[in-house]
Scaffold this motif. Sequence first.
Motif, PDB file in Angstrom:
ATOM      1  N   ARG A  18       0.845  -1.209   0.064  1.00 31.04           N
ATOM      2  CA  ARG A  18       0.045  -0.100   0.153  1.00 31.04           C
ATOM      3  C   ARG A  18       0.938   1.313  -0.085  1.00 31.04           C
ATOM      4  O   ARG A  18       0.254   2.451  -0.268  1.00 31.04           O
ATOM      5  N   TYR A  71      -8.598   7.988 -15.612  1.00 30.16           N
ATOM      6  CA  TYR A  71      -8.986   6.817 -14.755  1.00 30.16           C
ATOM      7  C   TYR A  71     -10.144   6.900 -14.092  1.00 30.16           C
ATOM      8  O   TYR A  71     -10.740   5.818 -13.587  1.00 30.16           O
ATOM      9  N   GLU A 110     -13.754   7.006 -11.997  1.00 29.81           N
ATOM     10  CA  GLU A 110     -14.273   6.289 -10.807  1.00 29.81           C
ATOM     11  C   GLU A 110     -13.702   4.971 -10.293  1.00 29.81           C
ATOM     12  O   GLU A 110     -13.229   4.234 -10.980  1.00 29.81           O
ATOM     13  N   VAL A 111     -13.932   5.010  -8.914  1.00 33.84           N
ATOM     14  CA  VAL A 111     -13.287   3.918  -8.252  1.00 33.84           C
ATOM     15  C   VAL A 111     -14.694   2.645  -8.312  1.00 33.84           C
ATOM     16  O   VAL A 111     -15.731   2.975  -8.145  1.00 33.84           O
ATOM     17  N   GLY A 140     -14.152  -0.502  -7.454  1.00 34.35           N
ATOM     18  CA  GLY A 140     -13.892  -1.695  -6.415  1.00 34.35           C
ATOM     19  C   GLY A 140     -12.604  -1.663  -5.779  1.00 34.35           C
ATOM     20  O   GLY A 140     -11.996  -0.840  -6.045  1.00 34.35           O
ATOM     21  N   HIS A 141     -12.427  -2.702  -5.109  1.00 34.37           N
ATOM     22  CA  HIS A 141     -11.235  -2.717  -4.214  1.00 34.37           C
ATOM     23  C   HIS A 141     -10.553  -4.094  -4.474  1.00 34.37           C
ATOM     24  O   HIS A 141     -11.355  -5.093  -4.501  1.00 34.37           O
ATOM     25  N   GLY A 189      -5.739  -2.571  -3.586  1.00 39.96           N
ATOM     26  CA  GLY A 189      -5.939  -1.301  -3.755  1.00 39.96           C
ATOM     27  C   GLY A 189      -7.142  -0.934  -4.538  1.00 39.96           C
ATOM     28  O   GLY A 189      -7.983  -1.840  -4.720  1.00 39.96           O
ATOM     29  N   GLU A 190      -7.392   0.256  -4.522  1.00 39.66           N
ATOM     30  CA  GLU A 190      -8.532   0.892  -5.454  1.00 39.66           C
ATOM     31  C   GLU A 190      -8.483   0.194  -6.766  1.00 39.66           C
ATOM     32  O   GLU A 190      -7.333   0.291  -7.368  1.00 39.66           O
ATOM     33  N   LEU A 191      -9.409   0.077  -7.434  1.00 37.04           N
ATOM     34  CA  LEU A 191      -9.806  -0.621  -8.775  1.00 37.04           C
ATOM     35  C   LEU A 191     -10.553   0.460  -9.392  1.00 37.04           C
ATOM     36  O   LEU A 191     -11.886   0.643  -8.990  1.00 37.04           O
ATOM     37  N   LYS A 192     -10.082   1.413 -10.357  1.00 38.02           N
ATOM     38  CA  LYS A 192     -10.746   2.449 -11.131  1.00 38.02           C
ATOM     39  C   LYS A 192     -10.969   2.120 -12.653  1.00 38.02           C
ATOM     40  O   LYS A 192     -10.614   1.016 -13.105  1.00 38.02           O
ATOM     41  N   HIS A 213      -8.258   1.619 -14.767  1.00 36.42           N
ATOM     42  CA  HIS A 213      -7.371   0.494 -14.701  1.00 36.42           C
ATOM     43  C   HIS A 213      -7.894  -0.617 -15.573  1.00 36.42           C
ATOM     44  O   HIS A 213      -6.938  -1.531 -15.810  1.00 36.42           O
ATOM     45  N   ARG A 263     -18.423  -3.455 -10.271  1.00 33.29           N
ATOM     46  CA  ARG A 263     -19.475  -2.580  -9.843  1.00 33.29           C
ATOM     47  C   ARG A 263     -20.661  -3.233  -9.200  1.00 33.29           C
ATOM     48  O   ARG A 263     -21.064  -3.089  -8.029  1.00 33.29           O
TER      49      ARG A 263
END
Length: 648
Positions: A338, A388, A390-391, A393-394, A456-459, A462, A629
């Motif tokens: 991280r 990139y 919005e997020v 998921g993670h 981490g975050e998945l946008k 990505h 999502r």
Amino acid sequence: MNKSIVAGMLALALAGCASQQPEQPFTLTVAHINDTHSHFDATDARLELGNQALFTRLGGHPRLQSHAESLRRQAEAADQPLLFVHGGDAWQGTGYFKLNQGAMNADILSRMRLDAMALGNHEFDLDNERLAAFIGGVDFPVLAANLDASRDPHLSGLENLRPYVLYEFDGHDKERLESMDDAGDDPVVAVIGLVLEDMAEISPNLGELIFEREVLAAQRTVRALREQEVKHIVAITHLGLERDQRLAKEVNGIDLIVGGHSHSLLGNFSNLGWDQNEPYAQVFTNQDGRGKTCVVQAGQYAQAMGRVSVTFTPDGRVSQCDGGNTLLSDHAFFRDIRRAEQHRLAGQDAARVAAFIEAQPNIALVEEDPALRAHIDEQYKPALDRAYGEVIGHVPVELKHVRLPGADGQGSRVAPLVAASQLYWANTPAVQAVTGRRADFALVGAGGVRNSLEPGELKEGHVSLELLPFANAMSIVSLTGRQVAGLLLEAINGTLPEGAHTGKFPYSAGLRYEFSETSKGRGYLSRIEHLADGRWQKLDPQAGYQVVMTSYNASGNDGWNTLYTAQQVLTDRLDLAFVDGRLTAFPVARLSKASGGGTQVHYINQPLECNAEGVRCNTDAQAFIDYVRDQRPVLTELTPATVTLNRL
């Protein structure tokens, strides 16, 4: 004429020829990169340094630039010849390419002062007009001796696209020659390029290009250069390590092969917790039993740079070849992926890591070139950051993507998720309202999945810019169980031989299979089942199934030839894309082969033109975004695996 006069004239002539090439040994150093895939920024990496797992970043083009300049300074101080070359596949791989296509690559690579580049297969991913713009926009020659572009309206006549280039060296100073007629008394090095002969199976956008056999074209080019009295020949290739080794054995007269395509980081990196790969700078004996050819390659994603030194005897034969690959590391190291500030090594811990790296032969701490870093940050990075989005998921733990399951049976953790997303998306009410069909299962070629997923975050970016960057339309096509089994056998057997292109390996969702290898590189399907009404059932060879996959694979590309055969006369296939924001189905009538060998898709009504205004073809990426999502906001691997590969 008096024999003594003839003998004297012959001696003078021979002396004159000898004066053109020095009798002392000649040593050439070549710095090389390959398969950089638009990784202009550094990539995340996990290393084991002194039995401690640490996280840092490797490479990136500003770090490549800094290291290349260091090698140039060393060569200049020693008055030694140096070439800096690229083994192809500069294109694709990150959001930078998605946003800027070949223009950013031309800009950045030109700033790095390359001496030559081979054409990789991904340089053909767009169309020949944009490839021509890239080739015309760089200030170094782009090489492909086995490419016939004479009939292509965009690539024919391009001055910068050549079979080979000549460099004459006076110590460190070099001059590019148009021909050997311009050569003086100093050593001349020819650099030739080779591209995949089976490009038509990989790229659908080849226009009128013709790709010749690698070995035949290489030998013909070497013969022509030897007839011009060129003694030193370097080949930069994008063929993969196995084909490079074959080239070294079957072609007489190549001294050094600098390769790409197989992403081979040659050398032993077990000291860093990585693999021990094939040795760097292996030397092979040519078919004539006399010549020697050295083979090197430098990994992937701009993480490393290779440096090889080749020493020649006075008559031009290789007497010594050595060097190695160097991973180019950031100075910052973290205990956790991280990378929060509290995870960063400092003080004595950081000093110990620096001392450890200083003692290693295959990794170096390298600062980024500040000018190139600033240029990327000012001209390109703001748009990348905006793209990139919005997020969605993670990812709690790393999901590793490998194309071909290893001896331990462990395959990709990502490709099954991609397949699951495509099956889910095809069966959503919104998509079914357009297609009128329900998909039975999904198939995914491993090469269409471009990277692992880091914690981490998945946008959105990505997915659309990195994981699935090719903007492929999703397709639904009817196949019999027999055709599905034939496709699996064809694709799997095609990936098993040593050095084979593993991008064609099939992963699945809603379908599971077990393949057992019976001899080296061959085997059979011992089980193949599909999921229906909540339970696994044997695939019926005579029954018809609705199969979802990308339009790229549905057209038989990447060696999925069964699909081309199945649709050559008639098909009910539907390709799915957004037109002005509305999902639209494009019915396909049949497939045919274009004159260049690529597949041509014949649509029943309006053709699907992904470059047209208002058309968005990346439904493969949209499927994954919607799946994460809506269904998997905490993205973990799917179990149990649907693919079982039993290796000998």
